[in-house]
Motif scaffolding. Structure first.
Motif, PDB file in Angstrom:
ATOM      1  N   ALA A 129       4.860   7.224  -6.687  1.00 15.44           N
ATOM      2  CA  ALA A 129       4.717   6.482  -6.438  1.00 15.44           C
ATOM      3  C   ALA A 129       5.212   4.886  -7.181  1.00 15.44           C
ATOM      4  N   PRO A 130       5.421   5.510  -8.572  1.00 18.86           N
ATOM      5  CA  PRO A 130       5.452   4.375  -9.325  1.00 18.86           C
ATOM      6  C   PRO A 130       7.339   3.715  -8.671  1.00 18.86           C
ATOM      7  N   ASN A 155     -10.092   4.942  -7.794  1.00 19.20           N
ATOM      8  CA  ASN A 155      -8.887   5.375  -7.413  1.00 19.20           C
ATOM      9  C   ASN A 155      -8.561   5.468  -8.762  1.00 19.20           C
ATOM     10  N   ARG A 175      -3.606   3.710 -12.017  1.00 19.16           N
ATOM     11  CA  ARG A 175      -2.727   4.427 -13.500  1.00 19.16           C
ATOM     12  C   ARG A 175      -1.216   3.574 -12.619  1.00 19.16           C
ATOM     13  N   GLY A 220       1.722  13.131  -8.712  1.00 20.70           N
ATOM     14  CA  GLY A 220       1.787  13.751 -10.652  1.00 20.70           C
ATOM     15  C   GLY A 220       3.092  13.120 -11.045  1.00 20.70           C
ATOM     16  N   GLY A 221       3.901  13.337 -10.299  1.00 22.55           N
ATOM     17  CA  GLY A 221       5.467  13.366 -10.528  1.00 22.55           C
ATOM     18  C   GLY A 221       5.912  11.907 -10.231  1.00 22.55           C
ATOM     19  N   GLY A 222       5.509  11.719 -10.463  1.00 21.74           N
ATOM     20  CA  GLY A 222       6.138   9.743 -11.059  1.00 21.74           C
ATOM     21  C   GLY A 222       6.551   9.351  -9.655  1.00 21.74           C
ATOM     22  N   VAL A 262       1.327   9.445  -1.635  1.00 25.19           N
ATOM     23  CA  VAL A 262       2.303  10.356  -1.771  1.00 25.19           C
ATOM     24  C   VAL A 262       1.379  11.604  -1.671  1.00 25.19           C
ATOM     25  N   GLY A 294       0.770  -0.984   0.519  1.00 28.18           N
ATOM     26  CA  GLY A 294       0.148   0.196  -0.360  1.00 28.18           C
ATOM     27  C   GLY A 294       0.840   1.306  -0.354  1.00 28.18           C
ATOM     28  N   TYR A 295      -0.052   2.859  -0.443  1.00 31.81           N
ATOM     29  CA  TYR A 295       1.404   3.471  -0.723  1.00 31.81           C
ATOM     30  C   TYR A 295       0.184   5.083  -1.198  1.00 31.81           C
ATOM     31  N   LYS A 345       1.353   1.430 -14.896  1.00 31.50           N
ATOM     32  CA  LYS A 345       2.562   1.344 -15.026  1.00 31.50           C
ATOM     33  C   LYS A 345       3.900   0.728 -14.560  1.00 31.50           C
TER      34      LYS A 345
END
Ligand code: ACO
Length: 209
Positions: A123-124, A151, A156, A119-121, A113, A110-111, A160
């Motif tokens: 979490a991936p 969600n 997304r 939107g800045g990458g 941010v 789970g995560y 990714k």
């Protein structure tokens, strides 16, 4: 101690900044609380229901209790809790929970941010670092993620990273005050022989600084 804990992972460069993950510290309380109190709108509707008010649960004074219970579970090998930093500042959490060994070697991830970096990458990158660590060092074979169908941002993230959708769990988890359906995703170690970080690098979503 158990394999894979404690650990510091990264950094990876993404549009939001330099992303790394590390174990939670007692001194993280004020930074953690500041974000959590400010970002209630952004976070609360996606998080499991818990007793008490948001402000009480996310006060600086609530952190020592959270930190020590995460640490106790981590020491017993049941959880791998991480905080995410962006350019050295706390900006979220990634938690691997319900670690089951034996012939399952499985856990959930789970995560969240902070709103100022969405939107800045972030979490991936953080999830990729942690999943690779789980498969390569912590001895896990399967990582599951469950997400509410509403969600889209979290869906997304999993898309990714190449998580596989495996089903729909009806009324699965008590989130924001009600039993919510969740889409179930998973990855097993065989799915990503080169790792998720490699996948992000190959797709141009992150670079190694
Ligand atoms: N506000 C909302 N969503 C946005 C924004 C924004 N300003 N900007 C982008 N997004 C959406 C986009 O759809 C984006 O996909 P795209 O890159 O293809 O445009 C998507 O968010 C993912 O963006 P990322 O940068 O890849 O991921 P990010 O670091 O923003 O983290 C996360 C995504 C963790 C879901 C974050 O939005 C968050 O913390 N949400 C609240 C908590 C939450 O939902 N956690 C996940 C619960 S489910 C689980 O843990 C398995």
């Amino acid at each position: 101690r158990h394999p894979g804990w404690p650990a510091r992972l990264g950094p990876l460069q993404v549009p939001a900044g330099l992303v790394a993950v590390r174990g939670p510290r007692l001194l993280d309380g004020s930074a953690w609380s500041k974000i959590r109190l400010r970002d209630r709108e952004h976070l609360e509707r996606w998080e499991p229901t818990a007793p008490g008010t948001w402000d009480d649960r996310n006060a600086t004074l609530a952190w020592p209790g959270q930190w020590s219970s995460l640490r106790a579970l981590a020491r017993r090998g049941m959880t791998l809790p991480f905080v995410i930093t962006v350019d050295g500042q706390l900006a979220g959490q990634v938690t691997v929970g319900n670690v089951i060994r034996g012939s399952l070697c499985s856990a959930w991830i789970g995560y969240w941010v902070a709103s100022h970096v969405v939107g800045g990458g972030v979490a991936p990158a953080a999830v990729a670092l942690v999943v690779d660590h789980c498969f390569m060092l912590a001895g896990l074979h399967r990582i599951e993620a469950t997400v509410r169908p509403e969600n889209t941002a979290s869906l997304r993230v999993l898309e990714k990273l190449g998580f596989r959708q495996e089903g729909l769990f009806r009324r699965y988890l008590d989130v924001a005050g009600a039993w919510r359906d969740h889409l179930a995703f998973a990855l097993t170690a065989e799915d990503v022989p080169d790792g998720l970080v490699y996948r992000l690098l190959a797709d141009g979503r992150a670079t190694i600084p």
